[in-house]
Design a protein around this motif. Structure first.
Motif, mmCIF file in Angstrom:
data_model
loop_
_atom_site.group_PDB
_atom_site.id
_atom_site.type_symbol
_atom_site.label_atom_id
_atom_site.label_comp_id
_atom_site.label_asym_id
_atom_site.label_seq_id
_atom_site.Cartn_x
_atom_site.Cartn_y
_atom_site.Cartn_z
ATOM 1 N N ILE A 142 0.844 -1.351 -0.271
ATOM 2 C CA ILE A 142 -0.258 -0.020 -0.158
ATOM 3 C C ILE A 142 1.054 1.112 -0.047
ATOM 4 N N ARG A 143 1.075 2.309 -0.843
ATOM 5 C CA ARG A 143 1.861 3.337 -1.396
ATOM 6 C C ARG A 143 1.021 4.430 -0.677
ATOM 7 N N THR A 144 1.509 5.093 0.300
ATOM 8 C CA THR A 144 1.869 6.503 1.171
ATOM 9 C C THR A 144 0.586 7.469 0.048
ATOM 10 N N GLY A 145 0.205 7.565 -0.182
ATOM 11 C CA GLY A 145 -0.592 8.571 -0.753
ATOM 12 C C GLY A 145 -1.538 8.412 -1.914
ATOM 13 N N HIS A 146 -2.121 6.945 -2.235
ATOM 14 C CA HIS A 146 -2.723 6.046 -2.623
ATOM 15 C C HIS A 146 -3.259 4.491 -1.997
ATOM 16 N N GLU A 147 -3.410 4.948 -0.662
ATOM 17 C CA GLU A 147 -4.188 4.279 0.199
ATOM 18 C C GLU A 147 -5.544 3.330 -0.592
ATOM 19 N N ARG A 148 -6.133 3.987 -0.747
ATOM 20 C CA ARG A 148 -7.769 4.330 -0.835
ATOM 21 C C ARG A 148 -7.672 3.217 -2.390
ATOM 22 N N ARG A 149 -7.252 3.709 -3.254
ATOM 23 C CA ARG A 149 -6.490 2.731 -4.766
ATOM 24 C C ARG A 149 -6.126 1.652 -4.265
ATOM 25 N N ASP A 150 -5.384 1.589 -3.796
ATOM 26 C CA ASP A 150 -4.215 0.108 -3.660
ATOM 27 C C ASP A 150 -5.011 -0.752 -2.792
ATOM 28 N N LEU A 151 -6.293 -0.290 -1.574
ATOM 29 C CA LEU A 151 -6.372 -1.180 -1.174
ATOM 30 C C LEU A 151 -8.160 -1.926 -1.376
ATOM 31 N N ASN A 152 -8.518 -0.702 -2.657
ATOM 32 C CA ASN A 152 -9.587 -1.571 -3.529
ATOM 33 C C ASN A 152 -9.230 -2.913 -4.336
ATOM 34 N N THR A 153 -7.817 -2.409 -5.014
ATOM 35 C CA THR A 153 -7.638 -3.099 -5.752
ATOM 36 C C THR A 153 -6.969 -4.512 -5.239
ATOM 37 N N TYR A 154 -6.150 -4.489 -3.009
ATOM 38 C CA TYR A 154 -5.841 -5.719 -3.045
ATOM 39 C C TYR A 154 -6.619 -6.651 -2.702
ATOM 40 N N PHE A 155 -8.210 -6.085 -2.377
ATOM 41 C CA PHE A 155 -9.307 -6.883 -1.970
ATOM 42 C C PHE A 155 -9.751 -7.435 -3.403
ATOM 43 N N LEU A 156 -9.240 -6.641 -4.171
ATOM 44 C CA LEU A 156 -9.412 -7.980 -5.467
ATOM 45 C C LEU A 156 -8.289 -9.039 -5.524
ATOM 46 N N GLY A 157 -7.518 -9.077 -5.072
ATOM 47 C CA GLY A 157 -6.312 -10.368 -6.076
ATOM 48 C C GLY A 157 -6.349 -11.458 -4.978
ATOM 49 N N GLU A 158 -6.307 -11.877 -5.251
ATOM 50 C CA GLU A 158 -6.380 -13.203 -4.019
ATOM 51 C C GLU A 158 -6.676 -13.209 -2.904
ATOM 52 N N ALA A 159 -5.227 -12.754 -2.265
ATOM 53 C CA ALA A 159 -5.353 -13.123 -0.980
ATOM 54 C C ALA A 159 -6.821 -11.725 -0.091
ATOM 55 N N GLY A 160 -6.678 -10.891 -0.373
ATOM 56 C CA GLY A 160 -8.474 -9.803 -0.489
ATOM 57 C C GLY A 160 -9.451 -10.396 -0.346
#
Length: 761
Positions: A108-126
């Motif tokens: 998760i990148r600083t300043g891009h938290e929301r985009r990265d979290l949304n994307t994370y929850f589309l990955g296998e682990a998320g």
């Protein structure tokens, strides 16, 4: 009325926003309560945003998509009057749980938290994490958007990959702006029969912050500080008495002792910010004696003969009432007074009860309050400085009851739900279960219900041109699963039963009030689920009325006319029953508007707020504002059959009490009249459905109740009662002027000054 502080016609935008900004700013600058000032500061910020956008023309007020590029399924921040501020509630600064989630999630990148979290929850682990949370119920949906990726996870688990991809494609453009993932759940979700007005955590917070009672604090200050110093001042002046006159001699050391007392009084005054003895009128003479003592200490020779005479009188009054200040009578009196105020206030017991509530789930209610309200145990009492076995004080217990769980009916019966508006805020917890019925999978059903509750918390937008608010089915993640519902007759029957129960509860508990729009939303949803196509009519705002009514109002008017033909209600309001029944159900809107305008006495081209209000009120009279619909379409006829007279009298009682409240603000008086006119209209509706014997008995009871009211109100309302009596005898009343014996039709809107406002407030 909707939008109590709504804008004048033609002022949608900058003028109204500027007025509301000024109002919020004034509160922020002048209110004595710091909490109120803080809330006002938040309103100032929101109204600045509205005003800036109105001036820039960047928001299309009146549209269901007022922000360019933002679809109607996005939850907007909406302020009074239905104005969008431009903020997206699922966007903005990161919430606390998002920051914690970002900190423990890799990549998760600083300043891009929301985009990265949304994307994370589309990955296998998320996805695996969301599916586990779905199964465990470990999620909280405060905003509808927070259910979107949970729905994606559910679809993938069911093997519906294409539906999941289509949903993600619609959400992806907003990944950088909105959160589509939920917060973890911190408590148990209440069941439909397990409602509460406040959570245990909320009540605990209120109790823990309960401040000492100002009155008790004042009593303590008087007993512990004021009275002992007053006794000493009296004793000092008595030492100066010679030949029955004070200030004639000053014993050795007197000035030093008097100066010390004056210093104590001035220090106490500086600490409290007010004059000691100035707390109430009864203690002004004590303040006066302190001032005279201070002058005597500074320069005794400046005391005038009048001032010395005043000291003499104050001393005589004291001695006559109490005796010598060092005598047994005064000492015993002061001891009793100290004992009276020595007991800790309610706030000490409240903190004990707050600690007890901390043992319960913070986000839930409490089913059994017996342990919470039990007398204080010895250890609890010792820590709070209270006597053991002390009963919880009644003011504290009343606050605790607000977190007690029960059904809607039980909460109303206990007096915890005091208005139909507040009833509407709790109803989605009941209707959500009906809306989730038909989904076989329990995890999907729970997710759907949570989304429904969150959606119902959205504030309505200001809409023009008969536009409708966005519906639950407009949410892409709800649309993705709606086709999976398996309707069953038992679900429709359950929805119909809930419709009858909730509507009946609203009418019987608050017979004086029209059903608020938020509650109508729930009733409409239940009637649709029950397979009943009913023409519900929401309350329209006079300030944005565009001179049009939808077809549902025509259908509701036809329903009311058929029910009330030949009734007291029809005669009182001079209903044109044949003309109403002749209206085409789906093409009679224009004719219906003309009929309402003609009844209101408004010429063609109306558009001012007052004229709009008169036309809308006539629509409500003709449609009975959903009352006829509830009786004939929602199944309330049998349930209310034996209660028509009781409901009419209850509405009249409320009207009498409300109308006699002292209201100095002009706008508030006008609003009061409009509300009491609604109560009167509903009383007439119930009377019209009563049997002749019940109707006559109820009218007699109303007359007796009016005779027991104040003379001014009796004189004010007598013309209205005469109108009722004449309509009951078969007469049709004139609508715009006084009739026989001065009889009047009571309406809330008039073209000129309301005739009731000529009477004293």
């Amino acid at each position: 009325m909707p939008h109590d502080d709504a804008p004048e016609a033609g002022a949608i935008g900058s003028g109204y926003a500027a007025a509301m900004l000024a109002k919020a700013f004034l509160t922020h600058e002048t209110h004595a309560d710091p909490d109120v000032r803080e809330r006002a500061a938040e309103r100032v910020l929101r109204w600045r945003q509205v005003l800036e956008q109105a001036l820039a023309g960047t928001v299309d007020y009146g549209s269901r998509t007022p922000l360019a590029g933002i679809p109607d399924w996005v939850t907007l921040e909406v302020v009074t009057g239905g104005f969008a501020t431009g903020q997206l509630l699922a966007g903005g600064p990161l919430a606390d749980f998002e920051r914690e989630l970002a900190a423990r999630t890799p990549g998760i990148r600083t300043g891009h938290e929301r985009r990265d979290l949304n994307t994370y929850f589309l990955g296998e682990a998320g996805i695996a994490q969301l599916q586990a949370r779905l199964a465990d119920g470990d999620y909280r949906v405060d905003l509808p958007e927070e259910a979107a990726l949970l729905t994606v996870a559910w679809l993938l688990r069911q093997g519906q990959a294409q539906a999941a991809r289509d949903l993600v494609a619609e959400l992806a453009p907003f990944f950088d702006r909105l959160r589509f993932y939920p917060a973890p759940w911190a408590g148990d979700e209440p069941a439909a029969a397990d409602l509460h007005v406040r959570t245990a955590g909320e009540v605990a917070g209120v109790l823990a912050a309960l401040a000492p009672q100002p009155r008790l604090q004042a009593q303590r200050t008087t007993v512990t500080e004021l009275l002992p110093r007053h006794d000493r001042a009296v004793a000092l002046f008595l030492e100066t008495v010679q030949d029955d006159w004070p200030c004639r001699r000053y014993p050795e050391g007197w000035s030093e002792r008097a100066a010390a007392l004056v210093g104590e009084v001035e220090a106490a005054q500086a600490a409290s910010g007010r004059a000691l003895g100035g707390l109430s009128r009864r203690h002004r003479h004590k303040r006066e004696l302190f001032d005279l003592l201070a002058q005597c200490v500074r320069a005794a020779e400046t005391l005038t003969g009048r001032q010395v005479g005043r000291v003499r009188r104050l001393l005589q009054d004291y001695v006559a009432a109490h005796g010598a200040p060092d005598g047994q009578a005064v000492q015993a009196l002061r001891a009793r007074q100290r004992g009276d105020v020595a007991a800790p206030g309610f706030e000490a017991a409240a903190r004990v009860v707050a600690t007890r509530l901390r043992d319960y789930p913070e986000q839930a209610g409490v089913q059994d309050l017996a342990p919470v309200l039990a007398p204080l145990a010895e250890t609890e009492a010792r820590g709070a400085g209270l006597p053991a076995r002390l009963a919880v004080p009644a003011p504290v217990a009343r606050r605790v009851l607000r977190c007690r769980t029960g059904t809607l009916a039980q909460l109303v019966e206990r007096g915890l739900i005091r208005s139909s508006e507040f009833l509407a805020t709790l109803t989605p917890q009941v209707t959500a279960a009906q809306q989730g019925a038909g989904f076989v999978d329990p995890t999907l059903r729970a997710l759907y219900e949570a989304t429904y509750r969150a959606f119902r918390r959205r504030r309505s937008l200001l809409l023009l041109n008969l536009a409708r608010q966005a519906a639950l089915g407009d949410l892409p993640w709800i649309a993705a699963v709606e086709s999976l519902r398996q309707p069953a007759q038992r679900d429709a029957d359950a929805a119909g039963a809930a419709l009858t129960e909730i509507a009946g509860l609203a009418l019987t508990a608050f017979p004086h009030a029209a059903l608020p729009n938020k509650l109508l939303q729930e009733l409409r949803a239940l009637s649709e689920r029950a397979g009943r196509d009913l023409p519900w009519g929401e309350e329209l705002a006079a300030d944005i009325f565009m001179g049009e009514f939808g077809p549902q109002f025509v259908q509701a008017a036809r329903c009311a006319a058929a029910l009330l033909d030949g009734s007291l209600y029809a005669r009182y309001y001079a209903l044109e029953v044949p003309a109403i029944l002749a209206l085409a159900p789906t093409r009679g809107e224009a004719a219906f508007v003309r009929l309402c305008a003609a009844r209101a006495g408004v010429p063609p081209g109306f558009g001012q707020v007052g004229a709009n209000g008169m036309v809308i009120e006539q629509q409500q009279i003709l449609t009975t504002h959903n009352l006829a619909l509830l009786v004939t379409g929602a199944g309330l006829g049998p349930a209310l059959r034996e209660r028509h007279g009781q409901l009419a009298f209850a509405a009249f009682e409320w009207l009498c009490a409300r109308q006699q409240m002292k209201i100095d603000v002009w706008h508030a008086r006008i609003r009061m009249l409009r509300n009491t006119a609604v109560a009167w209209r509903q009383a007439l509706f119930f009377l019209s459905l009563a049997t002749p014997a019940e109707r006559d008995e109820t009218i007699a009871a109303m007359q007796a109740h009016l005779a027991a009211q104040g003379a001014a109100f009796q004189a004010l309302f007598r013309p209205v009662m005469r109108g009722l009596q004449q309509a009951a005898r078969g007469a049709t009343l004139p609508q715009h002027e006084a009739g026989e014996q001065g009889a009047r039709v009571f309406r809330g809107w008039f073209a000129t000054r309301h005739w009731m406002l000529d009477a004293p407030a």
